[in-house]
Design a protein around this motif. Structure first.
Motif, PDB file in Angstrom:
ATOM      1  N   GLU A 249       0.662  -1.171  -0.009  1.00 45.41           N
ATOM      2  CA  GLU A 249       0.089  -0.119   0.041  1.00 45.41           C
ATOM      3  C   GLU A 249       0.794   1.249  -0.018  1.00 45.41           C
ATOM      4  O   GLU A 249       0.616   2.248  -0.477  1.00 45.41           O
ATOM      5  CB  GLU A 249      -0.793   0.136   1.220  1.00 45.41           C
ATOM      6  CG  GLU A 249      -2.005  -1.131   1.306  1.00 45.41           C
ATOM      7  CD  GLU A 249      -2.786  -1.146   0.065  1.00 45.41           C
ATOM      8  OE1 GLU A 249      -3.413  -0.172  -0.318  1.00 45.41           O
ATOM      9  OE2 GLU A 249      -3.017  -2.186  -0.267  1.00 45.41           O
ATOM     10  N   ARG A 290      -2.139  -6.997   1.695  1.00 46.05           N
ATOM     11  CA  ARG A 290      -2.709  -6.003   0.780  1.00 46.05           C
ATOM     12  C   ARG A 290      -3.886  -5.258   1.370  1.00 46.05           C
ATOM     13  O   ARG A 290      -4.876  -6.025   2.178  1.00 46.05           O
ATOM     14  CB  ARG A 290      -2.885  -6.664  -0.560  1.00 46.05           C
ATOM     15  CG  ARG A 290      -3.582  -5.923  -1.747  1.00 46.05           C
ATOM     16  CD  ARG A 290      -3.521  -6.467  -3.136  1.00 46.05           C
ATOM     17  NE  ARG A 290      -2.782  -5.504  -3.940  1.00 46.05           N
ATOM     18  CZ  ARG A 290      -2.382  -5.972  -5.043  1.00 46.05           C
ATOM     19  NH1 ARG A 290      -2.448  -7.271  -5.458  1.00 46.05           N
ATOM     20  NH2 ARG A 290      -1.830  -5.093  -5.924  1.00 46.05           N
ATOM     21  N   GLY A 291      -4.076  -3.969   1.115  1.00 46.03           N
ATOM     22  CA  GLY A 291      -5.318  -3.294   1.905  1.00 46.03           C
ATOM     23  C   GLY A 291      -4.976  -2.905   3.280  1.00 46.03           C
ATOM     24  O   GLY A 291      -5.986  -2.434   3.925  1.00 46.03           O
ATOM     25  N   SER A 292      -3.721  -3.436   3.722  1.00 42.03           N
ATOM     26  CA  SER A 292      -3.666  -2.873   5.101  1.00 42.03           C
ATOM     27  C   SER A 292      -2.119  -2.205   5.236  1.00 42.03           C
ATOM     28  O   SER A 292      -1.320  -2.531   4.660  1.00 42.03           O
ATOM     29  CB  SER A 292      -3.712  -4.204   6.107  1.00 42.03           C
ATOM     30  OG  SER A 292      -3.095  -3.989   7.352  1.00 42.03           O
ATOM     31  N   GLU A 311      -4.531   4.851   7.013  1.00 41.13           N
ATOM     32  CA  GLU A 311      -4.997   3.804   5.976  1.00 41.13           C
ATOM     33  C   GLU A 311      -6.203   4.788   5.343  1.00 41.13           C
ATOM     34  O   GLU A 311      -6.878   4.299   4.327  1.00 41.13           O
ATOM     35  CB  GLU A 311      -5.891   2.517   6.788  1.00 41.13           C
ATOM     36  CG  GLU A 311      -5.009   1.567   7.134  1.00 41.13           C
ATOM     37  CD  GLU A 311      -5.550   0.442   7.670  1.00 41.13           C
ATOM     38  OE1 GLU A 311      -6.751   0.470   7.667  1.00 41.13           O
ATOM     39  OE2 GLU A 311      -4.901  -0.528   8.138  1.00 41.13           O
ATOM     40  N   PRO A 313      -7.803   6.850   2.744  1.00 42.91           N
ATOM     41  CA  PRO A 313      -7.292   7.059   1.056  1.00 42.91           C
ATOM     42  C   PRO A 313      -7.343   8.446   0.961  1.00 42.91           C
ATOM     43  O   PRO A 313      -7.780   9.164   1.480  1.00 42.91           O
ATOM     44  CB  PRO A 313      -8.699   6.324   0.358  1.00 42.91           C
ATOM     45  CG  PRO A 313      -9.733   6.591   1.254  1.00 42.91           C
ATOM     46  CD  PRO A 313      -9.210   6.226   2.753  1.00 42.91           C
ATOM     47  N   LYS A 327      -4.065   6.565  -6.329  1.00 41.95           N
ATOM     48  CA  LYS A 327      -3.793   5.066  -6.403  1.00 41.95           C
ATOM     49  C   LYS A 327      -2.120   4.900  -6.268  1.00 41.95           C
ATOM     50  O   LYS A 327      -1.424   4.667  -7.611  1.00 41.95           O
ATOM     51  CB  LYS A 327      -4.244   4.312  -7.390  1.00 41.95           C
ATOM     52  CG  LYS A 327      -4.517   2.785  -7.178  1.00 41.95           C
ATOM     53  CD  LYS A 327      -5.379   2.008  -8.098  1.00 41.95           C
ATOM     54  CE  LYS A 327      -5.215   0.535  -7.787  1.00 41.95           C
ATOM     55  NZ  LYS A 327      -6.428  -0.139  -8.715  1.00 41.95           N
ATOM     56  N   ARG A 349     -21.691  -0.364  -4.118  1.00 41.39           N
ATOM     57  CA  ARG A 349     -20.448   0.216  -4.645  1.00 41.39           C
ATOM     58  C   ARG A 349     -20.920   0.894  -6.113  1.00 41.39           C
ATOM     59  O   ARG A 349     -21.708   0.265  -7.037  1.00 41.39           O
ATOM     60  CB  ARG A 349     -19.359  -0.796  -5.065  1.00 41.39           C
ATOM     61  CG  ARG A 349     -18.249  -0.374  -5.779  1.00 41.39           C
ATOM     62  CD  ARG A 349     -17.240  -1.504  -6.007  1.00 41.39           C
ATOM     63  NE  ARG A 349     -16.187  -0.955  -7.093  1.00 41.39           N
ATOM     64  CZ  ARG A 349     -15.273  -1.525  -7.364  1.00 41.39           C
ATOM     65  NH1 ARG A 349     -15.041  -3.165  -7.134  1.00 41.39           N
ATOM     66  NH2 ARG A 349     -14.423  -1.155  -8.076  1.00 41.39           N
ATOM     67  N   ASP A 586     -13.824   4.172   0.426  1.00 46.88           N
ATOM     68  CA  ASP A 586     -13.149   3.216   1.219  1.00 46.88           C
ATOM     69  C   ASP A 586     -11.550   3.231   0.802  1.00 46.88           C
ATOM     70  O   ASP A 586     -11.168   3.812  -0.195  1.00 46.88           O
ATOM     71  CB  ASP A 586     -13.757   1.874   1.388  1.00 46.88           C
ATOM     72  CG  ASP A 586     -13.583   1.138   0.044  1.00 46.88           C
ATOM     73  OD1 ASP A 586     -12.956   1.465  -0.924  1.00 46.88           O
ATOM     74  OD2 ASP A 586     -14.362   0.031   0.047  1.00 46.88           O
ATOM     75  N   LYS A 587     -10.807   2.497   1.653  1.00 45.71           N
ATOM     76  CA  LYS A 587      -9.361   2.521   1.479  1.00 45.71           C
ATOM     77  C   LYS A 587      -9.066   1.733  -0.118  1.00 45.71           C
ATOM     78  O   LYS A 587      -8.185   1.917  -0.631  1.00 45.71           O
ATOM     79  CB  LYS A 587      -8.673   1.733   2.511  1.00 45.71           C
ATOM     80  CG  LYS A 587      -8.931   0.188   2.734  1.00 45.71           C
ATOM     81  CD  LYS A 587      -8.217  -0.087   3.995  1.00 45.71           C
ATOM     82  CE  LYS A 587      -8.707  -1.602   4.451  1.00 45.71           C
ATOM     83  NZ  LYS A 587      -8.078  -2.039   5.659  1.00 45.71           N
ATOM     84  N   GLU A 588     -10.181   0.765  -0.680  1.00 41.05           N
ATOM     85  CA  GLU A 588     -10.044   0.193  -1.670  1.00 41.05           C
ATOM     86  C   GLU A 588     -10.344   1.062  -2.837  1.00 41.05           C
ATOM     87  O   GLU A 588     -10.198   0.516  -3.878  1.00 41.05           O
ATOM     88  CB  GLU A 588     -10.765  -0.870  -1.862  1.00 41.05           C
ATOM     89  CG  GLU A 588     -10.350  -2.095  -0.604  1.00 41.05           C
ATOM     90  CD  GLU A 588      -9.136  -2.690  -0.956  1.00 41.05           C
ATOM     91  OE1 GLU A 588      -8.654  -2.459  -1.904  1.00 41.05           O
ATOM     92  OE2 GLU A 588      -8.769  -3.318   0.280  1.00 41.05           O
ATOM     93  N   ASN A 590     -13.172   2.408  -3.579  1.00 39.36           N
ATOM     94  CA  ASN A 590     -14.643   2.166  -3.742  1.00 39.36           C
ATOM     95  C   ASN A 590     -15.504   3.297  -3.308  1.00 39.36           C
ATOM     96  O   ASN A 590     -15.294   3.781  -2.406  1.00 39.36           O
ATOM     97  CB  ASN A 590     -15.246   0.806  -3.355  1.00 39.36           C
ATOM     98  CG  ASN A 590     -14.273  -0.221  -3.610  1.00 39.36           C
ATOM     99  OD1 ASN A 590     -14.098  -0.584  -4.853  1.00 39.36           O
ATOM    100  ND2 ASN A 590     -14.040  -1.354  -2.927  1.00 39.36           N
TER     101      ASN A 590
END
Length: 988
Positions: A249, A290-292, A311, A313, A327, A349, A586-588, A590
């Motif tokens: 990340e 991944r994602g953390s 975390e 975004p 990103k 989403r 969110d952190k992804e 989305n």
């Protein structure tokens, strides 16, 4: 190196926080679970542990074998932990049940590493036998392929995240090899290390085809696996490199060494950012997810879990719905305008079309639009770059630890250091100043906020004059668009303040009103809430925020409304009024949306401003399904009548009607709902307003027999008590029925209720106390019942007809029962309660004896020939009203004399009819006393006086006596020895 403090700052401005310290035997590998807060560690002593880094607890433990477990990994989609150990076996455990599901011999030497394929049912294992093997768990763990080629121990294997068909291996033969699934030979070999290679990892970002490796030559090498060249060598460790990782990340590289340190390098510049030393001896493993932003570190003496950076975004949305986010180092853009708003579902989403805008010169940690949305600033690596929002053309840049926009879109401020702040207008520096107590953080908005050791200081953007200093340690500050309201959020609560611009303007003309902490009247505190604000924004006078337990709430006028319970951590992007929707990311990266009606927010804002004209104008636009929410808000503000008029929820309307004392409205709603609880509430209200008929009706509707009994007894309404006794009996409400009949004196019915409700022991004691004539019947029933449990116990119960010696005064109690039975037939007005002797004060057996004594005493007022003395009879007439035949009049006299009142019932005793004599003596102790006094006054020795006592002659006395003796003829009496005309008798 000294032990790192719990939090340290890096030039990248990434916080490092230690979340867990788990001391144990030597940790050979560690892994992180993607959805649970778990850290998996495999130990040299043969065990595997799972730690919960939130609760700081060891939650699961597996005893694998007696030899070192060098590899362990989660397989989350199967709920598995897979281990590889020095006994050359691979074992599979269910981490929920701790059950071992499978075990097999995998290699002919130590198993060093395990890699899980991200999509296929495969694992890869590598070993000191110089082989790599592919296992398929869906085919009963068959070995699907063996990869040969290394000439020494194979230390680690990793699957390529961008091409799952390829993987890399590190070996002590000093090489890194890249392989293809299905191919027996390696695709290529990377050579360059001078000693054995211990570890390998892939770069996960989309822009670089990079591998990283660490070796016993103390070097870390970055490889381009497309060009097959080494692009960078990182030097700095003092011992063998045991583990390397590209963070999935953050733009950093982590390297762990047997020198006891973990070094963090910038992934783009390769600059060493910081060195961590936790004093747990050699480092053996680094685990990332991944994602953390969490990182697990395995050492000789245990494991550490740290969190790097935040975390949240880096993303921002303007008022028109254009979203820009980062990103990694790439900037991307998306727009909400193309979406079909009617088809949007809350929390789902959004299918956004994403447009790549190119790479950023700095690693973006924050992205933020200015208030009018024309520009966007990207901050990171101690620098800021301002771009045009549409084309992302570079407009301005500079060095800054922090950047904030003012309410005026053309102004902004940067914090260059912990002591210096610069202000800009139209991209030109306007002023530089140094706050008195330094600057740890700065906050934008209507005023410039500066956090320091002394608290939070607000400064005027134009003059840089101190407006107000507040002793608080804020985490973030949010201003409303009008600049009237401000939210200051700390670590565990938030405060809503109102900015008094008039007071500030007045103080500018009166410098004496300004203290060293600024203008005291600058802010009014409107509310404090003990909730942690994660992200927030203002819409009108409503503060919308997400909190630490993933709820989406808004605060308005002291009321908190929950919009939604979120299933994961979300971050507010903004509110678009024309869509009536709130957008979050969110952190992804989305984006989701929730409906929040502008009309509701406008109405609540108008009420808060006491602008009821606007509120009345907006109300018709509020949908009916939202009216109750608005009514709750009105109620919270104290406008209950308006809330009753607005609410569409019957429950809420009823509650309001009760609070307002509106009986008519409450009655209508109770009738509609037919709810017993509502009828009870309404009965209570009606009682409090002395509407007893309504209260009675409500209690009947509620089937509240207890309430009806209270009402009936309080009103002294015997008929109502009688009806209630019957109703309660029919409804099976034995307590109320029993009490009703008991109050009415219907003891026989009370006994029957006890018997029919199978309360036989209680019935026996009740009969013993009140109805001794029923004892034998009840005892027989009790014997039968108790005999079913214990026959001997049943037979031990004594019946007074069989064991009279055990029941002293039993015969007297039967007479007392007869005496009191007559009393119970008479109804006493409630107004006489003061004169009535309480039952617990009465002693019926003593009363019975007293009555017997009275009879004897009055019978003894005779002459020496056993003839009644006329004066005594006259006295009785005077005391009893002269009539011995009318029961009604007797009762009336008894009532007036207080005899009946004190006893609760008539205490007179009637002789048995079989004696052919009917006498009523309405007298107690006062009768004895009066009789004695009257007899003393009589001079019986004077015959002439006898004729005048009560005006009675001898003939009259004889006639009266005959009538009194039920027409018994005196001539029939044997008077052989008595001369009724004897003068001496009269004189006596």
């Amino acid at each position: 190196d000294s032990l790192l403090q719990e939090t340290s700052k890096m030039p990248l401005r990434l916080d490092i926080k230690r979340r867990l310290t788990a001391r144990s035997d030597r940790v050979k590998s560690c892994d992180l679970h993607p959805t649970e807060p778990w850290m998996l560690v495999s130990l040299y002593n043969g065990n595997v542990h799972i730690w919960n880094h939130e609760s700081q607890q060891l939650v699961k433990s597996f005893e694998v074998c007696d030899l070192p477990v060098r590899a362990s990994v989660f397989v989350p989609r199967k709920n598995w932990v897979v281990t590889g150990s020095d006994d050359m076996q691979v074992r599979v455990f269910n981490y929920n049940t701790l059950e071992r599901l499978h075990a097999f011999d995998a290699h002919s030497d130590y198993v060093r590493s395990i890699a899980v394929h991200p999509t296929q049912p495969f694992i890869l294992t590598c070993s000191d036998d110089m082989l790599i093997k592919l296992w398929n768990w869906e085919k009963n763990w068959v070995c699907q392929q063996v990869f040969e080629g290394h000439t020494h121990y194979v230390m680690e294997v990793k699957v390529n995240p961008k091409d799952n068909n390829t993987f890399a291996s590190a070996s002590l033969d000093r090489t890194v090899k890249v392989w293809q699934l299905g191919s027996a030979q390696p695709n290529f070999t990377l050579e360059g290390h001078e000693k054995g290679v211990n570890c390998v990892d892939y770069y996960m970002g989309g822009d670089k085809p990079y591998l990283i490796s660490g070796a016993d030559d103390r070097m870390v090498k970055i490889w381009d696996y497309q060009n097959k060249t080494c692009v960078q060598t990182l030097e700095g460790h003092a011992q063998n490199i045991a583990s390397v990782s590209f963070h999935p990340e953050l733009p950093i590289i982590l390297t762990g060494s047997e020198d006891g340190t973990v070094k963090i390098w910038h992934a783009n510049t390769y600059r060493l950012e910081t060195t961590l030393n936790y004093g747990l001896e050699r480092v053996w493993s680094i685990g990332v997810l991944r994602g953390s932003n969490n990182v697990a570190l395995g050492y000789d003496e245990g494991a550490i879990l740290i969190k790097l950076g935040r975390e949240e975004p880096a993303m921002s949305m303007d008022a028109g719905g254009k979203i820009i986010w980062a990103k990694h180092s790439e900037l991307q853009q998306a727009s909400l305008k193309a979406l079909e708003k009617e088809e949007i579902q809350d929390g789902e989403r959004l299918p956004l079309a994403v447009k790549d805008m190119g790479s950023c010169e700095v690693y973006p940690q924050t992205v933020q639009h200015n208030p009018n949305g024309r520009f966007v600033v990207v901050c990171g690596d101690g620098e800021y770059i301002i771009y045009t929002a549409m084309a992302l053309r570079n407009k301005s840049f500079g060095s800054a630890q922090e950047f904030v926009w003012a309410a005026d879109s053309s102004e902004y401020a940067v914090r260059e250091s912990s002591s210096s702040i610069k202000l800009f207008k139209n991209f030109k520096e306007k002023k530089s100043f140094k706050p008195e107590f330094g600057a740890e953080n700065i906050f934008g908005g209507a005023l410039l906020g500066v956090k320091s050791v002394s608290g939070l200081a607000f400064y005027d953007w134009e003059t840089q004059e101190l407006v107000r200093r507040i002793e608080i340690q804020p985490r973030v500050v949010y201003w409303s668009e009008t600049g009237e309201l401000c939210c200051i959020a700390t670590e565990d609560s938030y405060f809503i303040l109102k900015y008094q611009s008039e007071a500030v303007a007045a103080a500018a003309e009166n410098p004496e009103k300004v203290t060293e902490d600024g203008i005291e009247d600058a802010f009014d505190v409107l509310g404090e809430v003990s909730e942690t604000v994660k992200t927030g924004l203002w819409v009108g006078d409503c503060f919308i925020y997400t909190n630490s337990v993933n709820r989406l709430n808004y605060y308005v006028g002291g009321e908190i409304v929950t919009v939604s319970h979120l299933d994961r951590t979300m971050y507010l992007l903004g509110y678009i009024p024309q869509d009536n929707r709130l957008y979050l990311g969110d952190k992804e990266l989305n984006v989701v949306s929730f409906q929040l009606l502008l009309s509701v927010l406008e109405y609540q804002t108008a009420v808060m401003r006491r602008d009821f004209d606007t509120a009345d104008r907006v109300l018709p636009t509020v949908p009916k399904e939202q009216r109750t929410r608005v009514a709750h808000f009105l109620e919270k503000q104290g406008f209950k009548k308006q809330a009753l008029a607005v609410s569409s929820d019957a429950e809420h309307k009823f509650d309001l009607a009760i609070q307002l004392g509106d009986l008519d409205c409450a009655y209508t709603l109770a009738k509609e709902s037919a709810s017993e609880q509502k009828w009870k509430q309404l009965a209570e209200l009606a009682t409090s307003q002395a509407k007893f008929e309504l209260a009675q009706q409500c209690l009947h509707e509620a089937q509240d027999h207890g309430g009806l009994l209270l009402l009936a007894t309080a009103a002294g309404n015997a008929d109502m008590v009688a009806k209630l006794g019957l109703q309660a009996d029919q409804a099976g409400k034995h307590n109320v029925s029993f009490l009703s009949y008991f109050l009415l004196g219907d003891l026989e019915r009370c006994l029957e209720i006890l018997l029919t409700s199978n309360r036989i022991p209680e019935a026996a004691f009740f009969a013993r106390t009140y109805l001794p004539s029923e004892i034998s019947r009840v005892v027989e029933m009790w014997r039968v019942q108790l005999g079913k449990v214990n026959e001997k116990a049943g037979q031990s119960l004594a019946d007074p007809k069989d064991y009279a010696n055990l029941f002293p005064d039993y015969e007297a109690s039967l007479q007392a029962q007869q005496m009191l039975a007559k009393e119970r037939t008479k109804v006493i007005p409630a107004e006489d309660w003061k004169e009535i002797m309480a039952n617990y004060e009465r002693k019926p057996l003593e009363e019975l004896n007293a009555l017997a004594d009275e009879e004897e005493m009055i019978d003894e007022v005779l002459d020496d020939k056993d003839h009644p003395i006329a004066g005594a009879i006259g006295l009785r007439e005077e005391l009893t009203g002269g009539n011995f035949e009318s029961d009604d009049e007797t009762e009336e006299v008894a009532h007036r004399s207080g005899g009946e009142g004190r006893a609760s019932m008539d205490c007179s005793v009637e002789a048995d009819n079989d004696n052919d004599v009917d006498k009523d003596y309405n007298s107690e102790e006062d009768l004895d006393k009066l009789l004695d006094e009257e007899l003393d006054d009589l001079d019986i020795g004077e015959p002439s006086k006898l004729d005048t006592v009560g005006g009675i002659t001898t003939e009259d006395l004889e006639a009266e006596l005959e009538m009194d003796l039920d027409n018994l003829k005196l001539d029939d009496i044997d008077t052989t020895d008595v001369n009724l005309d004897d003068e001496e008798l009269l004189e006596d």
